[in-house]
Design an enzyme around this catalytic site. Structure first.
Site, PDB file in Angstrom:
ATOM      1  N   CYS A 112      13.704 -32.845  -0.660  1.00  0.00           N
ATOM      2  CA  CYS A 112      13.208 -33.191  -0.330  1.00  0.00           C
ATOM      3  C   CYS A 112      14.206 -34.687  -0.377  1.00  0.00           C
ATOM      4  O   CYS A 112      13.772 -35.686   0.619  1.00  0.00           O
ATOM      5  CB  CYS A 112      11.558 -33.205  -0.060  1.00  0.00           C
ATOM      6  SG  CYS A 112      10.616 -31.415   0.500  1.00  0.00           S
ATOM      7  N   HIS A 252       9.028 -39.468   3.268  1.00  0.00           N
ATOM      8  CA  HIS A 252       9.684 -37.691   3.492  1.00  0.00           C
ATOM      9  C   HIS A 252       8.129 -37.410   4.506  1.00  0.00           C
ATOM     10  O   HIS A 252       6.952 -37.690   3.565  1.00  0.00           O
ATOM     11  CB  HIS A 252       9.692 -37.375   1.545  1.00  0.00           C
ATOM     12  CG  HIS A 252       9.596 -35.508   2.194  1.00  0.00           C
ATOM     13  ND1 HIS A 252      10.647 -34.791   3.075  1.00  0.00           N
ATOM     14  CD2 HIS A 252       9.122 -34.880   1.702  1.00  0.00           C
ATOM     15  CE1 HIS A 252       9.397 -34.115   2.701  1.00  0.00           C
ATOM     16  NE2 HIS A 252       9.138 -32.933   1.654  1.00  0.00           N
ATOM     17  N   ASN A 282       8.220 -30.248   8.861  1.00  0.00           N
ATOM     18  CA  ASN A 282       8.890 -30.906   6.921  1.00  0.00           C
ATOM     19  C   ASN A 282       9.972 -29.955   7.041  1.00  0.00           C
ATOM     20  O   ASN A 282      10.148 -28.801   6.550  1.00  0.00           O
ATOM     21  CB  ASN A 282       7.953 -30.255   5.970  1.00  0.00           C
ATOM     22  CG  ASN A 282       8.818 -30.474   4.571  1.00  0.00           C
ATOM     23  OD1 ASN A 282       9.803 -31.340   4.596  1.00  0.00           O
ATOM     24  ND2 ASN A 282       8.061 -30.264   3.305  1.00  0.00           N
TER      25      ASN A 282
HETATM   26  O1  UT7 Z   1       8.078 -31.108   1.027  1.00  0.00           O
HETATM   27  C1  UT7 Z   1       8.214 -31.077  -0.078  1.00  0.00           C
HETATM   28  C2  UT7 Z   1       6.804 -31.187  -0.809  1.00  0.00           C
HETATM   29  N1  UT7 Z   1       5.391 -30.524  -0.488  1.00  0.00           N
HETATM   30  C3  UT7 Z   1       3.914 -30.593  -0.658  1.00  0.00           C
HETATM   31  O2  UT7 Z   1       4.232 -32.776  -0.993  1.00  0.00           O
HETATM   32  C4  UT7 Z   1       3.094 -30.208   0.002  1.00  0.00           C
HETATM   33  C5  UT7 Z   1       2.306 -30.530  -0.728  1.00  0.00           C
HETATM   34  N2  UT7 Z   1       1.116 -29.270  -0.616  1.00  0.00           N
HETATM   35  C6  UT7 Z   1       0.231 -29.578   0.723  1.00  0.00           C
HETATM   36  O3  UT7 Z   1       0.916 -30.480   1.521  1.00  0.00           O
HETATM   37  C7  UT7 Z   1      -0.836 -28.783   1.191  1.00  0.00           C
HETATM   38  O4  UT7 Z   1      -1.105 -28.314  -0.118  1.00  0.00           O
HETATM   39  C8  UT7 Z   1      -0.760 -27.648   1.883  1.00  0.00           C
HETATM   40  C9  UT7 Z   1      -0.650 -28.027   3.469  1.00  0.00           C
HETATM   41  C10 UT7 Z   1       0.475 -26.124   1.276  1.00  0.00           C
HETATM   42  C11 UT7 Z   1      -1.823 -26.458   1.940  1.00  0.00           C
HETATM   43  O5  UT7 Z   1      -3.453 -27.651   2.061  1.00  0.00           O
HETATM   44  P1  UT7 Z   1      -4.238 -27.720   1.510  1.00  0.00           P
HETATM   45  O6  UT7 Z   1      -5.075 -28.751   1.362  1.00  0.00           O
HETATM   46  O7  UT7 Z   1      -4.116 -28.214  -0.560  1.00  0.00           O
HETATM   47  O8  UT7 Z   1      -4.745 -25.915   1.458  1.00  0.00           O
HETATM   48  P2  UT7 Z   1      -5.334 -24.735   0.191  1.00  0.00           P
HETATM   49  O9  UT7 Z   1      -4.284 -24.066  -0.226  1.00  0.00           O
HETATM   50  O10 UT7 Z   1      -5.664 -25.228  -1.449  1.00  0.00           O
HETATM   51  O11 UT7 Z   1      -5.643 -24.031   0.857  1.00  0.00           O
HETATM   52  C12 UT7 Z   1      -7.106 -24.058   1.547  1.00  0.00           C
HETATM   53  C13 UT7 Z   1      -8.043 -23.486   2.664  1.00  0.00           C
HETATM   54  C14 UT7 Z   1      -7.502 -21.606   1.467  1.00  0.00           C
HETATM   55  O12 UT7 Z   1      -9.032 -20.995   1.767  1.00  0.00           O
HETATM   56  P3  UT7 Z   1     -10.253 -21.228   1.007  1.00  0.00           P
HETATM   57  O13 UT7 Z   1      -9.251 -19.791   0.095  1.00  0.00           O
HETATM   58  O14 UT7 Z   1     -10.725 -21.554   0.571  1.00  0.00           O
HETATM   59  O15 UT7 Z   1     -10.991 -20.190   1.859  1.00  0.00           O
HETATM   60  C15 UT7 Z   1      -6.566 -21.390   1.901  1.00  0.00           C
HETATM   61  O16 UT7 Z   1      -6.358 -19.936   1.600  1.00  0.00           O
HETATM   62  O17 UT7 Z   1      -7.461 -22.807   3.320  1.00  0.00           O
HETATM   63  C16 UT7 Z   1      -6.587 -21.364   4.055  1.00  0.00           C
HETATM   64  N3  UT7 Z   1      -5.020 -21.800   3.911  1.00  0.00           N
HETATM   65  C17 UT7 Z   1      -5.243 -21.420   5.381  1.00  0.00           C
HETATM   66  N4  UT7 Z   1      -5.629 -21.030   6.398  1.00  0.00           N
HETATM   67  C18 UT7 Z   1      -5.015 -21.444   7.355  1.00  0.00           C
HETATM   68  C19 UT7 Z   1      -4.332 -21.941   3.327  1.00  0.00           C
HETATM   69  N5  UT7 Z   1      -3.181 -21.848   4.697  1.00  0.00           N
HETATM   70  C20 UT7 Z   1      -3.710 -21.602   5.587  1.00  0.00           C
HETATM   71  C21 UT7 Z   1      -3.147 -20.731   6.979  1.00  0.00           C
HETATM   72  N6  UT7 Z   1      -3.898 -21.228   7.977  1.00  0.00           N
HETATM   73  N7  UT7 Z   1      -1.489 -21.843   7.463  1.00  0.00           N
END
Ligand code: UT7
Length: 329
Positions: A112, A252, A282
């Protein structure tokens, strides 16, 4: 002498993949994607379309806007982690396609941060007096390394890119400062495990789906907020500026929540932050040049403005760049 961003362009594939389309492919929802990331849709390539196709369209637009002949381009840098091939480079394919007969070039792998690292590299060839026209492109075809069975990653990314022609300008204008960082300790948190020399492509690597991108989203999120905020604050302080001096912050576009947190920590008001993640997702090295070209098209940048760019991505790589805008129209 400094380098300025003299002309900009961007391009995306035609095909749109909406959150509702993704609901039919993985266990996700439009509501979750929008509230956790800010994304509504992204563009993805058709089969057979690759990063050099998007890059060539960007390069052609740049030549058309600038009225520079392809022979006048000295150097082509393409920031990408999704080149068409390991070799030849995407830069070489663009050089061939636009017939830039006097250019050399290379691909730059910084995820990125690929565009900011590319601008820094290109601008130093201008500053040294060696070159007059340097083309820098940031592009990614993320759909080529996405696992559409993995909802942690497939909902976040999209395909597209943008670019610029850098030209000489006087001191105090153009790219006036940058602070760039890398920390390989973060490598495992955002990685394409197989397909390289560590785990060459094999039936097993494909069966295990390890040629697709994997992300520990929570860990990357924490580092991204801190990394982008700290480096942005550092470049402002170094240049005796505050958030209120910045006319436009172009970060970004990985997650709207990361952007909001970073902007807030730097004291940059919401209306001075460019956010277009809802349309593109992204696009890795593509996000900043796409956003910059949109900002110019929408007249959000005027001569004399201070523009702040900031990125964070795999590697980890991150950095900020300060620009005092001066552009040929
Ligand atoms: O560009 C390169 C650098 N990358 C970044 O900067 C990305 C950084 N990370 C993020 O943007 C976020 O961490 C994500 C968008 C990838 C994920 O968001 P989050 O708020 O950190 O979600 P999480 O991984 O903590 O998941 C929360 C919940 C989980 O369920 P439980 O365990 O709370 O029941 C996941 O299983 O959301 C669930 N989940 C989803 N639900 C529906 C994870 N992905 C999805 C999905 N749809 N696509």
């Amino acid at each position: 002498m400094n380098a300025k961003i003299a002309y900009t362009a961007h391009n995306t594939p035609k095909k749109i993949l909406s959150n509702f389309d993704l609901e039919k492919i993985v266990n996700t929802s439009d509501d979750w994607i929008q509230s956790r990331t800010g994304i509504k849709q992204r563009y993805i390539v058709e089969n057979g379309e690759a990063s050099s196709d998007i890059s060539t369209k960007i390069a052609e637009q740049l030549l058309m806007k600038s009225k520079i002949s392809a022979d006048e381009i000295d150097l082509i840098i393409v920031g990408t982690v999704t080149p068409d091939h390991y070799t030849p480079s995407t830069a070489a394919l663009v050089q061939k396609n636009i017939k830039a007969n006097n250019a050399w070039g290379f691909d730059l792998s910084a995820a990125c941060s690929g565009y900011i690292f590319g601008l820094e590299t290109g601008s130093n060839f201008i500053r040294s007096g060696q070159y007059k026209n340097v083309m820098v492109i940031g592009v990614d075809t993320m759909s080529s390394i996405l696992d559409f069975q993995d909802r942690d990653t497939c909902v976040i990314f999209g395909d597209g890119g943008g670019g610029a022609i850098l030209q000489p300008t006087k001191e105090r204008y153009g790219i006036i400062d940058s602070i760039l960082h890398m920390d390989g300790n973060g490598g495992d948190y955002l990685i394409v495990p197989a397909g390289g020399s560590r785990i060459p492509a094999s039936i097993d690597s494909v069966k295990n789906r390890s040629h697709f991108i994997k992300q520990d989203g929570k860990t990357v999120f924490k580092h991204a907020v801190k990394g982008m905020a700290d480096v942005s604050k550092k470049i402002l302080t170094k240049n005796n500026l505050s958030g209120s001096d910045i006319s436009l912050f172009i970060p970004h576009q990985a997650n709207k929540r990361i952007i909001d947190a970073a902007a807030q920590k730097c004291g940059i008001e919401e209306n001075k932050v460019l956010i277009n993640i809802e349309k593109y997702g992204n696009t890795t090295a593509g996000t900043i040049p796409i956003a910059m070209n949109e900002a110019i098209t929408e007249n959000r940048i005027k001569d004399g403005d201070y523009i702040l760019l900031s990125s964070f991505g795999a590697g980890f790589t991150w950095g900020s760049m300060l620009i005092r805008w001066e552009m040929k129209l």
